[in-house]
Design a protein around this motif. Sequence first.
Motif, PDB file in Angstrom:
ATOM      1  N   UNK A  47       0.807  -1.220   0.000  1.00 48.38           N
ATOM      2  CA  UNK A  47       0.000   0.000   0.000  1.00 48.38           C
ATOM      3  C   UNK A  47       0.844   1.277   0.000  1.00 48.38           C
ATOM      4  N   UNK A  48       2.134   1.130   0.156  1.00 42.12           N
ATOM      5  CA  UNK A  48       3.003   2.316   0.232  1.00 42.12           C
ATOM      6  C   UNK A  48       4.238   2.167  -0.654  1.00 42.12           C
ATOM      7  N   UNK A  49       3.999   2.029  -1.971  1.00 42.29           N
ATOM      8  CA  UNK A  49       5.145   1.855  -2.875  1.00 42.29           C
ATOM      9  C   UNK A  49       6.046   3.095  -2.872  1.00 42.29           C
ATOM     10  N   UNK A  50       7.349   2.855  -2.989  1.00 40.01           N
ATOM     11  CA  UNK A  50       8.295   3.974  -3.084  1.00 40.01           C
ATOM     12  C   UNK A  50       8.820   4.470  -1.752  1.00 40.01           C
ATOM     13  N   UNK A  51       8.243   3.977  -0.634  1.00 42.64           N
ATOM     14  CA  UNK A  51       8.735   4.429   0.673  1.00 42.64           C
ATOM     15  C   UNK A  51       9.959   3.623   1.082  1.00 42.64           C
ATOM     16  N   UNK A  52      10.869   4.276   1.807  1.00 46.61           N
ATOM     17  CA  UNK A  52      12.049   3.568   2.284  1.00 46.61           C
ATOM     18  C   UNK A  52      11.741   2.863   3.598  1.00 46.61           C
ATOM     19  N   UNK A  53      12.717   2.191   4.145  1.00 43.22           N
ATOM     20  CA  UNK A  53      12.490   1.376   5.345  1.00 43.22           C
ATOM     21  C   UNK A  53      12.107   2.213   6.558  1.00 43.22           C
ATOM     22  N   UNK A  54      12.730   3.366   6.702  1.00 44.21           N
ATOM     23  CA  UNK A  54      12.410   4.217   7.853  1.00 44.21           C
ATOM     24  C   UNK A  54      10.960   4.680   7.799  1.00 44.21           C
ATOM     25  N   UNK A  84      13.604 -13.102   6.757  1.00 42.81           N
ATOM     26  CA  UNK A  84      12.466 -12.864   5.861  1.00 42.81           C
ATOM     27  C   UNK A  84      12.272 -11.363   5.640  1.00 42.81           C
ATOM     28  N   UNK A  85      12.385 -10.582   6.706  1.00 38.95           N
ATOM     29  CA  UNK A  85      12.257  -9.117   6.617  1.00 38.95           C
ATOM     30  C   UNK A  85      13.247  -8.549   5.594  1.00 38.95           C
ATOM     31  N   UNK A  86      14.494  -9.019   5.630  1.00 37.57           N
ATOM     32  CA  UNK A  86      15.508  -8.508   4.710  1.00 37.57           C
ATOM     33  C   UNK A  86      15.179  -8.870   3.257  1.00 37.57           C
ATOM     34  N   UNK A  87      14.561 -10.016   3.058  1.00 36.36           N
ATOM     35  CA  UNK A  87      14.238 -10.475   1.706  1.00 36.36           C
ATOM     36  C   UNK A  87      13.115  -9.656   1.072  1.00 36.36           C
ATOM     37  N   UNK A  88      12.089  -9.301   1.865  1.00 38.26           N
ATOM     38  CA  UNK A  88      10.887  -8.705   1.277  1.00 38.26           C
ATOM     39  C   UNK A  88      10.824  -7.185   1.397  1.00 38.26           C
ATOM     40  N   UNK A  89      11.598  -6.602   2.303  1.00 35.26           N
ATOM     41  CA  UNK A  89      11.488  -5.163   2.534  1.00 35.26           C
ATOM     42  C   UNK A  89      12.407  -4.408   1.593  1.00 35.26           C
ATOM     43  N   UNK A  90      11.851  -3.498   0.787  1.00 38.01           N
ATOM     44  CA  UNK A  90      12.682  -2.797  -0.218  1.00 38.01           C
ATOM     45  C   UNK A  90      13.635  -1.796   0.430  1.00 38.01           C
ATOM     46  N   UNK A  91      14.742  -1.579  -0.264  1.00 42.35           N
ATOM     47  CA  UNK A  91      15.678  -0.519   0.118  1.00 42.35           C
ATOM     48  C   UNK A  91      15.579   0.577  -0.943  1.00 42.35           C
ATOM     49  N   UNK A  92      15.104   1.700  -0.546  1.00 44.10           N
ATOM     50  CA  UNK A  92      14.945   2.823  -1.465  1.00 44.10           C
ATOM     51  C   UNK A  92      15.968   3.895  -1.094  1.00 44.10           C
ATOM     52  N   UNK A  93      16.852   4.204  -2.008  1.00 41.18           N
ATOM     53  CA  UNK A  93      17.864   5.234  -1.761  1.00 41.18           C
ATOM     54  C   UNK A  93      17.583   6.435  -2.659  1.00 41.18           C
ATOM     55  N   UNK A  94      17.456   7.565  -2.036  1.00 42.04           N
ATOM     56  CA  UNK A  94      17.252   8.787  -2.817  1.00 42.04           C
ATOM     57  C   UNK A  94      18.540   9.158  -3.547  1.00 42.04           C
ATOM     58  N   UNK A  95      18.373   9.538  -4.789  1.00 49.90           N
ATOM     59  CA  UNK A  95      19.542   9.958  -5.570  1.00 49.90           C
ATOM     60  C   UNK A  95      20.069  11.281  -5.036  1.00 49.90           C
ATOM     61  N   UNK A  96      21.368  11.328  -4.902  1.00 51.00           N
ATOM     62  CA  UNK A  96      21.973  12.564  -4.427  1.00 51.00           C
ATOM     63  C   UNK A  96      21.904  13.633  -5.513  1.00 51.00           C
TER      64      UNK A  96
END
Length: 471
Positions: A309-316, A336-348
Amino acid sequence: MHICLDRTGFNTTSIFFPQYLQRLRKNLPPYSNVTVSELIWNHTMFPFYTAFLSQERSDSIHGMMVDGCGKSIENSLGFSGGKVKPYNRLRYCPKCYAEDMDEFGESFWRRLHQVPDVLYCPKHGVSLKSTIVPSTEKYADYWCADSDVCNTEVEDDIYDERIKELNQAYIRNAMFLMSGDYKKKELHHIVDFYVDRLRERGFASARGFIYVQDFVDEFLRFYPSDYLSLMQSDVNVNQKANWLRLFVRNNGKNRSPLRHLLVLQFLGVSAEEFFHEQTTTGKIMARVNHAPSFDLEQRRKAWLKIIEENPGLNRSQLKEIGKGLHTWIYKHDRDWYEQVTPRIHKRKKRTPVIDWAKRDEECLALAKQAVESILNREGKPIRVLPATIRQEVGVRRWLDNPKLVRTRRFIQQVTEDINSYRIRKIKWAISELESEGLSVTVYKIQLRAGFGGNNKEMSELVARVMQGIYK
Protein backbone atom coordinates in the motif's frame (compact mmCIF):
# COMPACT_ATOMS: atom_id res chain seq x y z
CA MET A 1 55.67 16.92 11.69
CA HIS A 2 56.37 14.47 8.83
CA ILE A 3 55.52 15.06 5.17
CA CYS A 4 55.70 12.36 2.53
CA LEU A 5 54.24 11.51 -0.89
CA ASP A 6 51.79 8.63 -1.05
CA ARG A 7 51.39 6.41 -4.12
CA THR A 8 48.84 8.73 -5.67
CA GLY A 9 51.34 11.61 -5.52
CA PHE A 10 49.41 13.74 -3.03
CA ASN A 11 51.02 15.19 0.06
CA THR A 12 50.03 13.50 3.29
CA THR A 13 50.75 15.89 6.13
CA SER A 14 49.90 15.55 9.78
CA ILE A 15 51.24 17.09 12.94
CA PHE A 16 49.39 14.65 15.20
CA PHE A 17 49.61 11.41 13.18
CA PRO A 18 52.55 11.43 10.70
CA GLN A 19 52.72 8.60 8.18
CA TYR A 20 55.37 6.59 6.29
CA LEU A 21 57.60 6.49 9.36
CA GLN A 22 59.26 3.28 8.18
CA ARG A 23 60.60 5.20 5.19
CA LEU A 24 61.79 7.95 7.50
CA ARG A 25 63.56 5.39 9.72
CA LYS A 26 65.38 3.90 6.71
CA ASN A 27 66.70 7.36 5.79
CA LEU A 28 68.21 7.99 9.23
CA PRO A 29 71.99 7.49 9.63
CA PRO A 30 73.00 3.80 9.90
CA TYR A 31 74.25 4.29 13.45
CA SER A 32 70.90 5.72 14.65
CA ASN A 33 69.14 3.59 17.28
CA VAL A 34 65.78 5.34 16.85
CA THR A 35 62.98 2.87 16.09
CA VAL A 36 59.64 3.49 14.42
CA SER A 37 57.78 2.54 17.62
CA GLU A 38 59.87 5.04 19.58
CA LEU A 39 58.91 7.78 17.12
CA ILE A 40 55.22 6.89 17.40
CA TRP A 41 55.02 6.47 21.18
CA ASN A 42 57.39 9.27 22.22
CA HIS A 43 56.98 11.91 19.52
CA THR A 44 53.37 11.82 18.26
CA MET A 45 49.88 12.11 19.77
CA PHE A 46 49.25 8.37 19.26
CA PRO A 47 49.34 7.31 22.96
CA PHE A 48 46.78 9.94 23.99
CA TYR A 49 44.22 9.48 21.22
CA THR A 50 44.36 5.66 21.15
CA ALA A 51 44.43 5.07 24.94
CA PHE A 52 40.77 4.04 25.15
CA LEU A 53 40.58 2.26 21.78
CA SER A 54 40.68 -1.51 21.40
CA GLN A 55 43.99 -3.24 20.74
CA GLU A 56 42.85 -4.13 17.21
CA ARG A 57 41.97 -0.55 16.28
CA SER A 58 45.12 0.86 17.89
CA ASP A 59 47.25 -1.64 15.96
CA SER A 60 45.51 -0.58 12.74
CA ILE A 61 46.34 3.10 13.33
CA HIS A 62 49.90 2.16 14.31
CA GLY A 63 50.24 0.32 10.99
CA MET A 64 48.94 3.33 9.05
CA MET A 65 51.62 5.50 10.66
CA VAL A 66 54.36 2.95 9.95
CA ASP A 67 53.56 2.20 6.29
CA GLY A 68 51.21 5.05 5.34
CA CYS A 69 47.62 4.81 4.16
CA GLY A 70 47.27 7.83 1.84
CA LYS A 71 44.38 9.29 3.81
CA SER A 72 43.80 11.25 6.99
CA ILE A 73 44.16 9.17 10.16
CA GLU A 74 42.45 11.98 12.09
CA ASN A 75 39.23 11.41 10.14
CA SER A 76 39.28 7.68 10.93
CA LEU A 77 39.48 8.65 14.63
CA GLY A 78 36.41 10.86 14.32
CA PHE A 79 38.14 14.24 14.47
CA SER A 80 35.94 15.77 11.76
CA GLY A 81 32.61 14.65 13.23
CA GLY A 82 33.51 14.73 16.93
CA LYS A 83 32.47 17.49 19.30
CA VAL A 84 35.87 17.63 21.04
CA LYS A 85 38.31 19.32 18.67
CA PRO A 86 42.10 19.65 18.95
CA TYR A 87 43.59 23.12 19.18
CA ASN A 88 43.85 24.59 15.68
CA ARG A 89 47.02 26.49 16.65
CA LEU A 90 50.18 25.15 18.29
CA ARG A 91 50.66 26.20 21.90
CA TYR A 92 53.66 26.75 24.14
CA CYS A 93 54.72 27.74 27.65
CA PRO A 94 56.65 31.05 27.74
CA LYS A 95 58.79 29.84 30.65
CA CYS A 96 59.70 26.57 28.89
CA TYR A 97 60.58 28.63 25.81
CA ALA A 98 62.81 31.00 27.82
CA GLU A 99 64.59 28.09 29.53
CA ASP A 100 65.18 26.34 26.19
CA MET A 101 66.67 29.49 24.65
CA ASP A 102 68.99 29.97 27.63
CA GLU A 103 70.12 26.35 27.73
CA PHE A 104 70.07 25.23 24.08
CA GLY A 105 69.74 28.42 22.03
CA GLU A 106 66.58 27.01 20.44
CA SER A 107 63.21 25.59 21.49
CA PHE A 108 60.77 22.92 20.34
CA TRP A 109 57.05 22.09 20.38
CA ARG A 110 55.96 19.95 23.33
CA ARG A 111 53.33 17.25 22.80
CA LEU A 112 51.54 17.72 26.10
CA HIS A 113 50.91 21.40 25.34
CA GLN A 114 48.91 20.32 22.25
CA VAL A 115 46.58 17.93 24.14
CA PRO A 116 43.05 19.35 23.85
CA ASP A 117 42.11 21.71 26.69
CA VAL A 118 45.38 21.48 28.60
CA LEU A 119 45.34 25.05 29.94
CA TYR A 120 48.56 25.09 31.99
CA CYS A 121 52.17 24.01 31.76
CA PRO A 122 52.59 21.14 34.26
CA LYS A 123 56.19 22.17 34.98
CA HIS A 124 55.69 25.89 35.62
CA GLY A 125 51.96 26.17 36.36
CA VAL A 126 51.53 29.15 34.00
CA SER A 127 48.88 29.52 31.29
CA LEU A 128 49.83 28.18 27.88
CA LYS A 129 49.85 30.63 24.98
CA SER A 130 48.55 30.11 21.46
CA THR A 131 50.59 30.94 18.34
CA ILE A 132 49.69 31.65 14.73
CA VAL A 133 51.08 28.24 13.73
CA PRO A 134 48.25 26.03 12.38
CA SER A 135 48.06 22.48 13.72
CA THR A 136 45.20 21.01 11.70
CA GLU A 137 45.85 22.02 8.09
CA LYS A 138 46.52 19.28 5.59
CA TYR A 139 49.01 21.42 3.67
CA ALA A 140 51.06 22.92 6.48
CA ASP A 141 54.22 24.98 6.31
CA TYR A 142 57.29 24.27 8.43
CA TRP A 143 57.40 26.42 11.56
CA CYS A 144 60.16 26.60 14.16
CA ALA A 145 59.43 27.39 17.80
CA ASP A 146 61.43 30.60 17.55
CA SER A 147 61.03 34.29 18.32
CA ASP A 148 58.89 34.78 15.22
CA VAL A 149 56.02 32.88 16.85
CA CYS A 150 56.95 32.60 20.56
CA ASN A 151 57.97 35.01 23.30
CA THR A 152 58.74 34.89 27.02
CA GLU A 153 55.93 37.11 28.29
CA VAL A 154 53.85 35.25 30.89
CA GLU A 155 50.14 36.04 30.65
CA ASP A 156 47.95 36.56 33.71
CA ASP A 157 45.82 33.57 34.72
CA ILE A 158 42.21 34.31 33.77
CA TYR A 159 40.68 31.26 35.48
CA ASP A 160 39.65 30.85 39.12
CA GLU A 161 41.29 28.41 41.54
CA ARG A 162 38.63 25.68 41.12
CA ILE A 163 39.11 25.57 37.34
CA LYS A 164 42.90 25.50 37.75
CA GLU A 165 42.63 22.68 40.29
CA LEU A 166 40.34 20.62 38.01
CA ASN A 167 42.49 21.21 34.95
CA GLN A 168 45.74 20.30 36.69
CA ALA A 169 44.21 16.96 37.73
CA TYR A 170 43.15 16.46 34.08
CA ILE A 171 46.72 17.28 32.98
CA ARG A 172 48.20 14.67 35.34
CA ASN A 173 45.91 12.03 33.82
CA ALA A 174 46.78 13.20 30.29
CA MET A 175 50.49 12.88 31.15
CA PHE A 176 49.90 9.26 32.16
CA LEU A 177 48.22 8.56 28.81
CA MET A 178 51.13 10.19 26.96
CA SER A 179 53.57 7.92 28.81
CA GLY A 180 51.97 4.91 27.10
CA ASP A 181 52.33 2.87 30.29
CA TYR A 182 49.01 1.04 30.06
CA LYS A 183 47.40 -2.12 28.74
CA LYS A 184 44.51 -1.79 26.30
CA LYS A 185 40.92 -2.48 27.35
CA GLU A 186 37.95 -3.36 25.16
CA LEU A 187 34.94 -1.02 25.22
CA HIS A 188 32.69 -3.41 27.15
CA HIS A 189 35.33 -3.67 29.91
CA ILE A 190 35.54 0.13 30.06
CA VAL A 191 31.75 0.47 30.35
CA ASP A 192 31.66 -2.30 32.98
CA PHE A 193 34.27 -0.38 34.99
CA TYR A 194 32.13 2.77 34.89
CA VAL A 195 29.06 0.79 35.98
CA ASP A 196 30.98 -0.69 38.92
CA ARG A 197 32.21 2.73 40.10
CA LEU A 198 28.75 4.29 39.66
CA ARG A 199 27.26 1.42 41.69
CA GLU A 200 29.79 2.14 44.47
CA ARG A 201 28.75 5.81 44.45
CA GLY A 202 25.05 4.96 44.62
CA PHE A 203 24.31 6.00 41.01
CA ALA A 204 23.42 2.47 39.87
CA SER A 205 21.35 -0.40 41.22
CA ALA A 206 22.81 -3.63 42.59
CA ARG A 207 22.30 -5.19 39.15
CA GLY A 208 24.05 -2.30 37.45
CA PHE A 209 21.20 -0.28 35.99
CA ILE A 210 22.28 3.36 36.09
CA TYR A 211 20.21 6.09 37.70
CA VAL A 212 21.02 8.38 34.82
CA GLN A 213 19.36 11.55 36.09
CA ASP A 214 21.08 11.31 39.48
CA PHE A 215 24.39 10.68 37.73
CA VAL A 216 23.97 13.71 35.44
CA ASP A 217 22.86 15.99 38.30
CA GLU A 218 25.84 15.09 40.48
CA PHE A 219 28.25 15.41 37.53
CA LEU A 220 27.01 18.97 36.95
CA ARG A 221 27.43 19.77 40.65
CA PHE A 222 31.02 18.49 40.54
CA TYR A 223 32.09 20.45 37.43
CA PRO A 224 31.33 24.19 37.07
CA SER A 225 29.43 24.90 33.86
CA ASP A 226 32.12 27.30 32.59
CA TYR A 227 34.76 24.57 33.04
CA LEU A 228 32.69 22.08 31.01
CA SER A 229 32.43 24.73 28.29
CA LEU A 230 36.22 25.15 28.31
CA MET A 231 36.54 21.37 28.01
CA GLN A 232 34.12 21.26 25.03
CA SER A 233 31.78 19.07 27.09
CA ASP A 234 28.65 21.07 27.91
CA VAL A 235 25.82 18.84 29.11
CA ASN A 236 22.38 19.83 27.85
CA VAL A 237 20.02 18.56 30.57
CA ASN A 238 17.03 19.06 28.26
CA GLN A 239 18.51 16.73 25.67
CA LYS A 240 17.71 13.07 26.28
CA ALA A 241 20.68 11.95 24.21
CA ASN A 242 23.35 14.29 25.59
CA TRP A 243 26.91 12.97 25.55
CA LEU A 244 27.00 12.08 29.26
CA ARG A 245 23.86 9.92 29.08
CA LEU A 246 25.27 8.04 26.08
CA PHE A 247 28.77 7.78 27.50
CA VAL A 248 28.09 4.91 29.90
CA ARG A 249 26.28 2.79 27.33
CA ASN A 250 27.96 0.00 25.39
CA ASN A 251 26.97 1.48 22.01
CA GLY A 252 30.25 1.37 20.08
CA LYS A 253 30.31 5.12 19.39
CA ASN A 254 33.53 7.18 19.36
CA ARG A 255 34.40 8.65 22.74
CA SER A 256 36.99 11.37 23.16
CA PRO A 257 39.83 10.52 25.58
CA LEU A 258 39.21 13.98 27.08
CA ARG A 259 35.70 12.93 28.13
CA HIS A 260 36.96 9.62 29.48
CA LEU A 261 39.30 11.60 31.74
CA LEU A 262 36.45 13.90 32.82
CA VAL A 263 34.30 10.93 33.85
CA LEU A 264 37.19 9.20 35.63
CA GLN A 265 38.03 12.41 37.49
CA PHE A 266 34.40 12.73 38.59
CA LEU A 267 34.49 9.14 39.85
CA GLY A 268 37.65 9.88 41.84
CA VAL A 269 39.77 7.45 39.83
CA SER A 270 43.09 8.33 38.21
CA ALA A 271 43.91 7.13 34.70
CA GLU A 272 46.65 4.92 36.16
CA GLU A 273 44.22 3.26 38.59
CA PHE A 274 41.71 2.73 35.78
CA PHE A 275 44.17 0.92 33.50
CA HIS A 276 45.62 -1.20 36.30
CA GLU A 277 42.16 -2.43 37.43
CA GLN A 278 41.64 -5.89 35.93
CA THR A 279 38.40 -7.13 37.52
CA THR A 280 35.00 -5.75 36.52
CA THR A 281 31.41 -6.90 36.97
CA GLY A 282 29.20 -4.45 35.09
CA LYS A 283 25.52 -5.14 34.64
CA ILE A 284 24.07 -8.37 35.98
CA MET A 285 21.47 -9.51 33.48
CA ALA A 286 18.57 -11.81 34.31
CA ARG A 287 18.08 -14.52 31.70
CA VAL A 288 14.64 -14.45 30.08
CA ASN A 289 13.62 -16.63 27.15
CA HIS A 290 11.51 -14.56 24.79
CA ALA A 291 9.27 -16.53 22.48
CA PRO A 292 7.10 -15.02 19.78
CA SER A 293 3.52 -14.68 21.02
CA PHE A 294 1.89 -13.85 17.69
CA ASP A 295 1.06 -15.92 14.61
CA LEU A 296 4.01 -15.63 12.21
CA GLU A 297 2.05 -15.86 8.97
CA GLN A 298 -0.48 -13.30 10.19
CA ARG A 299 2.32 -10.85 10.93
CA ARG A 300 4.01 -11.46 7.57
CA LYS A 301 0.77 -10.76 5.69
CA ALA A 302 0.27 -7.50 7.64
CA TRP A 303 3.80 -6.33 6.83
CA LEU A 304 3.48 -7.23 3.14
CA LYS A 305 0.21 -5.26 3.02
CA ILE A 306 1.98 -2.16 4.37
CA ILE A 307 4.69 -2.53 1.68
CA GLU A 308 2.09 -3.02 -1.07
CA GLU A 309 0.00 0.00 0.00
CA ASN A 310 3.00 2.32 0.23
CA PRO A 311 5.14 1.86 -2.87
CA GLY A 312 8.29 3.97 -3.08
CA LEU A 313 8.74 4.43 0.67
CA ASN A 314 12.05 3.57 2.28
CA ARG A 315 12.49 1.38 5.35
CA SER A 316 12.41 4.22 7.85
CA GLN A 317 9.09 5.45 6.44
CA LEU A 318 7.59 1.95 6.44
CA LYS A 319 8.76 1.49 10.04
CA GLU A 320 6.95 4.72 11.02
CA ILE A 321 3.70 3.41 9.53
CA GLY A 322 3.86 -0.01 11.21
CA LYS A 323 5.87 0.71 14.37
CA GLY A 324 5.03 -2.25 16.62
CA LEU A 325 4.72 -4.67 13.70
CA HIS A 326 8.10 -3.62 12.31
CA THR A 327 9.79 -4.12 15.70
CA TRP A 328 8.30 -7.62 16.10
CA ILE A 329 9.21 -8.85 12.62
CA TYR A 330 12.67 -7.30 12.72
CA LYS A 331 13.35 -9.12 16.01
CA HIS A 332 11.78 -12.54 15.33
CA ASP A 333 11.85 -12.93 11.52
CA ARG A 334 14.91 -10.92 10.42
CA ASP A 335 15.96 -12.99 7.39
CA TRP A 336 12.47 -12.86 5.86
CA TYR A 337 12.26 -9.12 6.62
CA GLU A 338 15.51 -8.51 4.71
CA GLN A 339 14.24 -10.47 1.71
CA VAL A 340 10.89 -8.70 1.28
CA THR A 341 11.49 -5.16 2.53
CA PRO A 342 12.68 -2.80 -0.22
CA ARG A 343 15.68 -0.52 0.12
CA ILE A 344 14.95 2.82 -1.47
CA HIS A 345 17.86 5.23 -1.76
CA LYS A 346 17.25 8.79 -2.82
CA ARG A 347 19.54 9.96 -5.57
CA LYS A 348 21.97 12.56 -4.43
CA LYS A 349 21.69 15.96 -6.03
CA ARG A 350 24.43 16.67 -8.50
CA THR A 351 27.05 19.06 -7.27
CA PRO A 352 26.84 22.28 -9.28
CA VAL A 353 29.71 22.93 -11.69
CA ILE A 354 32.18 25.49 -10.29
CA ASP A 355 33.27 28.39 -12.47
CA TRP A 356 36.96 28.20 -11.57
CA ALA A 357 37.92 31.34 -13.47
CA LYS A 358 35.41 33.36 -11.48
CA ARG A 359 36.41 31.63 -8.23
CA ASP A 360 40.08 32.37 -9.00
CA GLU A 361 39.29 36.07 -9.50
CA GLU A 362 37.39 36.25 -6.22
CA CYS A 363 40.12 34.43 -4.29
CA LEU A 364 42.83 36.61 -5.80
CA ALA A 365 41.03 39.71 -4.54
CA LEU A 366 40.73 38.15 -1.07
CA ALA A 367 44.41 37.20 -1.04
CA LYS A 368 45.47 40.73 -2.04
CA GLN A 369 43.30 42.24 0.71
CA ALA A 370 44.79 39.78 3.21
CA VAL A 371 48.37 40.69 2.28
CA GLU A 372 47.60 44.39 2.52
CA SER A 373 45.99 43.83 5.93
CA ILE A 374 48.99 41.81 7.20
CA LEU A 375 51.52 44.43 6.04
CA ASN A 376 49.54 47.38 7.46
CA ARG A 377 48.56 45.79 10.76
CA GLU A 378 49.54 47.66 13.90
CA GLY A 379 51.94 46.03 16.33
CA LYS A 380 54.68 43.48 15.75
CA PRO A 381 54.87 42.47 12.06
CA ILE A 382 53.58 39.10 10.92
CA ARG A 383 55.41 37.23 8.18
CA VAL A 384 53.60 36.99 4.85
CA LEU A 385 53.23 33.26 4.23
CA PRO A 386 50.58 31.04 2.60
CA ALA A 387 49.42 30.02 6.09
CA THR A 388 49.08 33.60 7.39
CA ILE A 389 47.29 34.67 4.20
CA ARG A 390 44.81 31.81 4.62
CA GLN A 391 44.37 32.71 8.26
CA GLU A 392 43.72 36.36 7.40
CA VAL A 393 41.16 35.38 4.74
CA GLY A 394 39.56 33.00 7.23
CA VAL A 395 39.80 29.85 5.12
CA ARG A 396 41.81 26.67 5.30
CA ARG A 397 42.67 24.24 2.54
CA TRP A 398 40.70 25.27 -0.53
CA LEU A 399 42.77 28.42 -1.18
CA ASP A 400 45.57 26.02 -2.25
CA ASN A 401 43.45 24.39 -4.96
CA PRO A 402 45.62 23.96 -8.13
CA LYS A 403 42.75 25.35 -10.23
CA LEU A 404 43.15 28.76 -8.56
CA VAL A 405 46.09 29.51 -10.85
CA ARG A 406 46.35 33.30 -10.46
CA THR A 407 45.73 33.16 -6.72
CA ARG A 408 48.45 30.58 -6.15
CA ARG A 409 50.90 32.51 -8.35
CA PHE A 410 50.22 35.71 -6.39
CA ILE A 411 50.72 33.96 -3.04
CA GLN A 412 54.05 32.52 -4.25
CA GLN A 413 55.18 35.97 -5.40
CA VAL A 414 54.36 37.77 -2.13
CA THR A 415 55.60 35.08 0.27
CA GLU A 416 58.38 36.61 2.37
CA ASP A 417 61.73 34.90 2.75
CA ILE A 418 63.01 34.90 6.31
CA ASN A 419 65.64 37.60 5.72
CA SER A 420 63.13 40.07 4.24
CA TYR A 421 60.79 39.45 7.15
CA ARG A 422 63.55 40.08 9.68
CA ILE A 423 64.52 43.33 7.97
CA ARG A 424 60.89 44.47 8.08
CA LYS A 425 60.74 43.66 11.79
CA ILE A 426 63.95 45.59 12.42
CA LYS A 427 62.59 48.65 10.62
CA TRP A 428 59.39 48.40 12.64
CA ALA A 429 61.36 48.18 15.89
CA ILE A 430 63.39 51.27 14.94
CA SER A 431 60.19 53.18 14.16
CA GLU A 432 58.66 52.12 17.49
CA LEU A 433 61.69 53.25 19.51
CA GLU A 434 61.83 56.58 17.70
CA SER A 435 58.09 57.22 18.20
CA GLU A 436 58.54 56.61 21.94
CA GLY A 437 61.47 59.02 22.13
CA LEU A 438 63.93 56.28 23.15
CA SER A 439 67.55 55.97 22.09
CA VAL A 440 67.96 53.63 19.14
CA THR A 441 70.69 51.04 19.71
CA VAL A 442 71.38 47.64 18.19
CA TYR A 443 70.62 45.93 21.50
CA LYS A 444 67.28 47.71 22.00
CA ILE A 445 66.25 47.01 18.42
CA GLN A 446 66.99 43.31 18.86
CA LEU A 447 64.90 43.12 22.02
CA ARG A 448 61.98 45.05 20.52
CA ALA A 449 62.02 42.90 17.37
CA GLY A 450 62.03 39.73 19.49
CA PHE A 451 65.46 38.40 18.47
CA GLY A 452 66.97 38.41 21.98
CA GLY A 453 70.01 40.46 22.89
CA ASN A 454 72.75 37.85 22.38
CA ASN A 455 72.19 36.82 18.76
CA LYS A 456 75.36 37.86 16.90
CA GLU A 457 73.89 37.17 13.44
CA MET A 458 70.92 39.41 14.20
CA SER A 459 73.21 42.12 15.61
CA GLU A 460 75.08 42.27 12.29
CA LEU A 461 71.81 42.40 10.34
CA VAL A 462 70.45 45.21 12.56
CA ALA A 463 73.67 47.19 12.06
CA ARG A 464 73.41 46.88 8.27
CA VAL A 465 69.78 48.05 8.35
CA MET A 466 70.78 51.05 10.49
CA GLN A 467 73.49 51.92 7.96
CA GLY A 468 70.85 52.06 5.23
CA ILE A 469 72.15 49.10 3.28
CA TYR A 470 68.58 47.70 3.04
CA LYS A 471 66.18 50.32 1.70
